[in-house]
Design an enzyme around this catalytic site. Structure first.
Site, PDB file in Angstrom:
ATOM      1  CD1 TRP A 229      -2.115  -2.145   2.017  1.00 41.29           C
ATOM      2  CD2 TRP A 229      -2.901  -1.400   0.052  1.00 41.29           C
ATOM      3  NE1 TRP A 229      -3.096  -3.009   1.608  1.00 41.29           N
ATOM      4  CE2 TRP A 229      -3.590  -2.584   0.406  1.00 41.29           C
ATOM      5  CE3 TRP A 229      -3.223  -0.773  -1.142  1.00 41.29           C
ATOM      6  CZ2 TRP A 229      -4.602  -3.129  -0.401  1.00 41.29           C
ATOM      7  CZ3 TRP A 229      -4.213  -1.314  -1.948  1.00 41.29           C
ATOM      8  CH2 TRP A 229      -4.896  -2.474  -1.576  1.00 41.29           C
TER       9      TRP A 229
ATOM     10  CG  ASP B  85      -3.113   3.918   4.351  1.00 45.85           C
ATOM     11  OD1 ASP B  85      -4.095   3.718   5.091  1.00 45.85           O
ATOM     12  OD2 ASP B  85      -2.905   3.271   3.306  1.00 45.85           O
TER      13      ASP B  85
ATOM     14  CE  LYS C 188      -8.581  -3.102   3.859  1.00 44.39           C
ATOM     15  NZ  LYS C 188      -7.390  -2.449   3.362  1.00 44.39           N
TER      16      LYS C 188
HETATM   17  C1  LIG Z   1      -6.936  -1.945   2.140  1.00 46.26           C
HETATM   18  C2  LIG Z   1      -5.919  -0.886   2.224  1.00 46.26           C
HETATM   19  C3  LIG Z   1      -5.840   0.135   1.259  1.00 46.26           C
HETATM   20  C4  LIG Z   1      -6.726   0.175   0.032  1.00 46.26           C
HETATM   21  O1  LIG Z   1      -8.021   0.481   0.391  1.00 46.26           O
HETATM   22  P1  LIG Z   1      -9.156   0.741  -0.698  1.00 46.26           P
HETATM   23  O2  LIG Z   1     -10.223   1.347   0.139  1.00 46.26           O
HETATM   24  O3  LIG Z   1      -9.513  -0.590  -1.256  1.00 46.26           O
HETATM   25  O4  LIG Z   1      -8.632   1.665  -1.708  1.00 46.26           O
HETATM   26  C5  LIG Z   1      -4.888   1.112   1.448  1.00 46.26           C
HETATM   27  N1  LIG Z   1      -4.069   1.104   2.506  1.00 46.26           N
HETATM   28  C6  LIG Z   1      -4.122   0.145   3.439  1.00 46.26           C
HETATM   29  C7  LIG Z   1      -3.190   0.190   4.603  1.00 46.26           C
HETATM   30  C8  LIG Z   1      -5.046  -0.882   3.342  1.00 46.26           C
HETATM   31  O5  LIG Z   1      -5.096  -1.833   4.271  1.00 46.26           O
END
Ligand SMILES: *Cc1c(COP(=O)(O)O)cnc(C)c1O
Length: 360
Positions: free
Chosen positions: A101, A171, A195
């Site tokens: 990511w 993030d 998540k």
């Molecule tokens: C799942 C995830 C993403 C991507 O998320 P989307 O909502 O599918 O774009 C980005 N960063 C992390 C840390 C993730 O776990």
């Protein structure tokens, strides 16, 4: 009606209390005679829902007044572009690449300016967090970027990088609301909610107000300017009303559980059950450096691909689902987010013990 123990990395398990409340309100939300899925986002009823959700989130995270809370669409992945578009004034940004990511975010930023990879753990399949105490931060870097919890690999920053005074962007998708976080240390904290918080389809971005301006990269679409959404209190266009509603319920559930301090304690206890077993097992092994272990995503392997597959299959049959590791790493991964009850992890460990006995 029976429910499984769902170890999915996302979309993921939600608190049962929340699901039940939603079920009760599906035909008639709070005397409105409609479901939240059917109502106008401009209605008074919905306005109360979004305002209350924001207030509860601010309360839970102690978000300072000089930060805006934005409910946005496009997932965490759209933020990979939105961040450079809004923040790259000098067209330079430093990225610490600790997984897929972070790497995607870094690659996306490179489209808008000079993205500099100042550290990486790719040499060892992202199984650790690099030492970030003295990195070569660029003098004109607009920000330093990290992915706080690496969902696929199961590592987490226990200490924030030394950014030498530069703004830090994080993030936090897979550790959002899993423990207290000092928002004031960040320029932007954002996460996809599917998540650890709610259903899929929304990202929450907590953005320091001085970064919300019209001074964005040329050609930035209206929908990708933080200012567009901040000025309209996340109602510039139709937001993901349903997701905001469910997240609001989860915020209330978290408050009832004792807030983020209590969640941290609970999550540490839960993760310890699994890690202690992995450390004592002859068959199952954790795949990351102990000091960098995530409380949320726990990858492990047996060292034998066929045995891994057998384990995943038998676990699924026993009601422990979505334990297959990410397609890029193989093995297994148990995501044990806030809504995973402690007995879910205890029962998984009991199942793993039995599997080990039976397959010696
Ligand atoms: C799942 C995830 C993403 C991507 O998320 P989307 O909502 O599918 O774009 C980005 N960063 C992390 C840390 C993730 O776990």
């Amino acid at each position: 009606m029976s429910r499984v123990y769902n170890f999915s990395a996302g979309p993921a398990v939600l608190p049962e209390e929340v699901l039940k409340e939603i079920q009760e309100e599906i035909f008639d939300y709070n005397g409105s005679g409609q479901s939240v899925m059917e109502m106008s986002h401009r209605s008074k009823v919905f306005d109360d829902i979004i305002k209350e959700a924001e207030a509860d989130l601010r309360d839970l995270m102690h978000i300072p007044d000089n930060y805006k809370v934005l409910f946005l669409q496009g997932g965490a992945s759209l933020q990979f572009a939105m961040i450079p578009m809004n923040l790259m004034k000098n067209k330079v940004a430093d990225y610490i690449v600790t997984g897929q990511w972070a790497k995607k975010a870094y690659q996306e930023a490179a489209k808008y300016g000079k993205a500099v990879k100042i550290a990486s753990s790719e040499d060892k399949t992202f199984s650790y967090i690099p030492d970030c105490s003295d990195l070569p931060i660029d003098d004109d870097a607009d920000y330093v970027y990290i992915c706080m919890n690496n969902t696929i690999y199961g590592t987490v920053y226990k200490e924030l990088p030394n950014t030498k005074g530069k703004d830090l962007v994080a993030d936090v998708s897979s550790c959002f609301l899993s423990e207290p976080l000092d928002v004031s240390k960040f320029a932007i904290v954002y996460g996809g909610v599917q998540k650890n918080v709610g259903p899929a389809g929304m990202v929450i971005a907590i953005v320091r107000e001085d970064l919300i301006t019209d001074d964005v990269l040329e050609g930035t679409p209206t929908m990708m300017k933080y200012k567009t959404h901040a000025d309209a209190d996340s109602l510039y266009n139709t937001p993901n009303c349903w997701c905001i509603y469910v997240c609001g319920k989860v915020f209330k559930w978290l408050k009832k559980m004792g807030g983020l301090e209590a969640m941290k304690e609970r999550n540490e206890k839960k993760a310890a059950i699994l890690y202690d077993f992995l450390d004592s097992s002859e068959m199952f092994k954790g795949t990351v450096e102990k000091k960098d272990r995530s409380l949320m995503n726990v990858p492990f392997v047996t060292g034998d691909k066929d045995l891994d597959a057998k384990f995943v299959k038998e676990a699924t049959e026993a009601g422990f689902v979505n334990l297959k590791g990410h397609r890029t790493v193989g093995g297994m991964r148990a995501s044990i987010y806030n809504a995973m009850p402690i007995e879910g992890v205890e029962k998984l460990v009991a199942f793993m013990k039995k599997f080990e006995e039976d397959n010696k």
